[in-house]
Scaffold this motif. Sequence first.
Motif, PDB file in Angstrom:
ATOM      1  N   VAL A 139       1.355 -69.376 -40.943  1.00 49.09           N
ATOM      2  CA  VAL A 139      -0.094 -69.514 -41.367  1.00 49.09           C
ATOM      3  C   VAL A 139      -0.721 -68.347 -40.572  1.00 49.09           C
ATOM      4  CG1 VAL A 139      -2.352 -70.744 -40.795  1.00 49.09           C
ATOM      5  CG2 VAL A 139      -0.258 -71.881 -41.345  1.00 49.09           C
ATOM      6  N   GLY A 140      -0.383 -67.789 -39.460  1.00 49.08           N
ATOM      7  CA  GLY A 140      -0.990 -66.472 -38.935  1.00 49.08           C
ATOM      8  C   GLY A 140      -0.635 -65.426 -39.777  1.00 49.08           C
ATOM      9  N   ALA A 141       0.527 -65.400 -40.473  1.00 48.71           N
ATOM     10  CA  ALA A 141       1.009 -64.387 -41.443  1.00 48.71           C
ATOM     11  C   ALA A 141       0.121 -64.372 -42.840  1.00 48.71           C
ATOM     12  CB  ALA A 141       2.704 -64.452 -41.784  1.00 48.71           C
ATOM     13  N   GLY A 142      -0.134 -65.597 -42.843  1.00 56.77           N
ATOM     14  CA  GLY A 142      -1.148 -65.601 -44.158  1.00 56.77           C
ATOM     15  C   GLY A 142      -2.509 -65.160 -43.805  1.00 56.77           C
ATOM     16  N   SER A 143      -2.889 -65.374 -42.629  1.00 62.26           N
ATOM     17  CA  SER A 143      -4.271 -64.667 -42.421  1.00 62.26           C
ATOM     18  C   SER A 143      -4.038 -63.270 -42.270  1.00 62.26           C
ATOM     19  CB  SER A 143      -4.530 -65.156 -40.910  1.00 62.26           C
ATOM     20  OG  SER A 143      -4.834 -66.465 -40.710  1.00 62.26           O
ATOM     21  N   ILE A 144      -3.026 -62.716 -41.729  1.00 63.63           N
ATOM     22  CA  ILE A 144      -2.783 -61.089 -42.041  1.00 63.63           C
ATOM     23  C   ILE A 144      -2.849 -60.808 -43.281  1.00 63.63           C
ATOM     24  CG2 ILE A 144      -1.568 -59.188 -41.492  1.00 63.63           C
ATOM     25  CD1 ILE A 144      -1.516 -59.946 -38.654  1.00 63.63           C
ATOM     26  N   GLY A 145      -2.201 -61.477 -44.063  1.00 66.39           N
ATOM     27  CA  GLY A 145      -2.075 -61.286 -45.710  1.00 66.39           C
ATOM     28  C   GLY A 145      -3.304 -61.301 -46.272  1.00 66.39           C
ATOM     29  N   SER A 146      -4.303 -62.209 -45.829  1.00 73.19           N
ATOM     30  CA  SER A 146      -5.573 -62.144 -46.331  1.00 73.19           C
ATOM     31  C   SER A 146      -6.354 -60.936 -45.990  1.00 73.19           C
ATOM     32  CB  SER A 146      -6.229 -63.607 -46.023  1.00 73.19           C
ATOM     33  OG  SER A 146      -5.758 -64.622 -46.842  1.00 73.19           O
ATOM     34  N   LEU A 147      -5.971 -60.596 -44.862  1.00 75.23           N
ATOM     35  CA  LEU A 147      -6.844 -59.531 -44.443  1.00 75.23           C
ATOM     36  C   LEU A 147      -6.488 -58.102 -44.971  1.00 75.23           C
ATOM     37  CD1 LEU A 147      -8.894 -58.156 -42.197  1.00 75.23           C
ATOM     38  CD2 LEU A 147      -6.967 -57.889 -40.867  1.00 75.23           C
ATOM     39  N   VAL A 148      -5.326 -58.264 -45.373  1.00 78.13           N
ATOM     40  CA  VAL A 148      -4.672 -56.836 -46.262  1.00 78.13           C
ATOM     41  C   VAL A 148      -5.453 -57.003 -47.572  1.00 78.13           C
ATOM     42  CG1 VAL A 148      -2.716 -55.891 -47.449  1.00 78.13           C
ATOM     43  CG2 VAL A 148      -2.312 -56.898 -45.109  1.00 78.13           C
ATOM     44  N   VAL A 149      -5.422 -58.062 -48.029  1.00 78.81           N
ATOM     45  CA  VAL A 149      -6.036 -58.214 -49.447  1.00 78.81           C
ATOM     46  C   VAL A 149      -7.547 -57.780 -49.371  1.00 78.81           C
ATOM     47  CG1 VAL A 149      -6.634 -59.782 -51.647  1.00 78.81           C
ATOM     48  CG2 VAL A 149      -4.358 -59.725 -50.430  1.00 78.81           C
ATOM     49  N   ALA A 150      -8.131 -58.560 -48.405  1.00 84.60           N
ATOM     50  CA  ALA A 150      -9.699 -58.109 -48.439  1.00 84.60           C
ATOM     51  C   ALA A 150     -10.024 -57.053 -48.067  1.00 84.60           C
ATOM     52  CB  ALA A 150     -10.492 -59.238 -47.306  1.00 84.60           C
ATOM     53  N   THR A 151      -9.398 -56.161 -47.232  1.00 81.82           N
ATOM     54  CA  THR A 151      -9.542 -54.944 -46.809  1.00 81.82           C
ATOM     55  C   THR A 151      -8.924 -54.007 -47.958  1.00 81.82           C
ATOM     56  OG1 THR A 151      -7.472 -54.917 -45.568  1.00 81.82           O
ATOM     57  CG2 THR A 151      -9.751 -55.100 -44.425  1.00 81.82           C
ATOM     58  N   SER A 152      -8.112 -54.188 -48.847  1.00 76.47           N
ATOM     59  CA  SER A 152      -7.959 -53.743 -50.126  1.00 76.47           C
ATOM     60  C   SER A 152      -8.890 -53.543 -51.128  1.00 76.47           C
ATOM     61  CB  SER A 152      -6.586 -54.227 -50.944  1.00 76.47           C
ATOM     62  OG  SER A 152      -5.547 -54.303 -49.973  1.00 76.47           O
ATOM     63  N   VAL A 153      -9.828 -54.676 -51.100  1.00 70.93           N
ATOM     64  CA  VAL A 153     -11.211 -54.328 -51.800  1.00 70.93           C
ATOM     65  C   VAL A 153     -11.958 -53.345 -51.207  1.00 70.93           C
ATOM     66  CG1 VAL A 153     -13.217 -55.522 -52.625  1.00 70.93           C
ATOM     67  CG2 VAL A 153     -10.959 -56.616 -52.412  1.00 70.93           C
ATOM     68  N   ALA A 154     -12.057 -53.239 -49.806  1.00 70.20           N
ATOM     69  CA  ALA A 154     -12.874 -52.113 -49.198  1.00 70.20           C
ATOM     70  C   ALA A 154     -12.279 -50.753 -49.723  1.00 70.20           C
ATOM     71  CB  ALA A 154     -12.883 -52.314 -47.655  1.00 70.20           C
ATOM     72  N   LEU A 155     -10.781 -50.633 -49.671  1.00 73.33           N
ATOM     73  CA  LEU A 155     -10.334 -49.150 -49.849  1.00 73.33           C
ATOM     74  C   LEU A 155     -10.836 -49.078 -51.582  1.00 73.33           C
ATOM     75  CD1 LEU A 155      -6.869 -49.394 -48.337  1.00 73.33           C
ATOM     76  CD2 LEU A 155      -8.797 -48.020 -47.669  1.00 73.33           C
TER      77      LEU A 155
END
Length: 160
Positions: free
Chosen positions: A83-99
């Motif tokens: 589940v912690g890995a899913g949180s980081i995966g979500s952070l990668v996706v959310a910050t990809s929008v920022a990029l």
Amino acid sequence: ILAISLTRAPLLVPIISFQGAIVAFFVRQHAGLVSALLKAMAVVWALTTVVALGMGLLGPWVMGLLYPSVQPLTGIFMGLLAVGAGSIGSLVVATSVALARGRHGLFLAAWILATAASTVLLFVPADVQTRVVISLAAGPVAGILVALASLGREAAPATS
């Protein structure tokens, strides 16, 4: 550390490998950015659910097979690490929008906040496994919330 690596690899290796494609996908989303982001997050959490269940059921056996000298871990602990890995995966996706939107400062701020929150959460008064799970699962949420709040303000229609 071995359990963290084992539970993160099935989710984060593909997500990080495809981060460029994820950014390109969001670049093409002129309208419906929020919808696209929600769909991408749903995919991450669907995969997270599968991996967490798999780790919960098979993780201790795999750890014993690969690392027989390591202290046995519970399936619940290994599932929560996923589940912690899913949180980081979500952070990668959310910050990809920022990029994708050229918001590099937001990308950096979200990751710094997530890292700082994870570090602070390692010191909550609890046993080591609880602290690790809280740190790895909840820390990235701070960065996700910053990214989503900022991107939400950007996507909101202007009022006069």
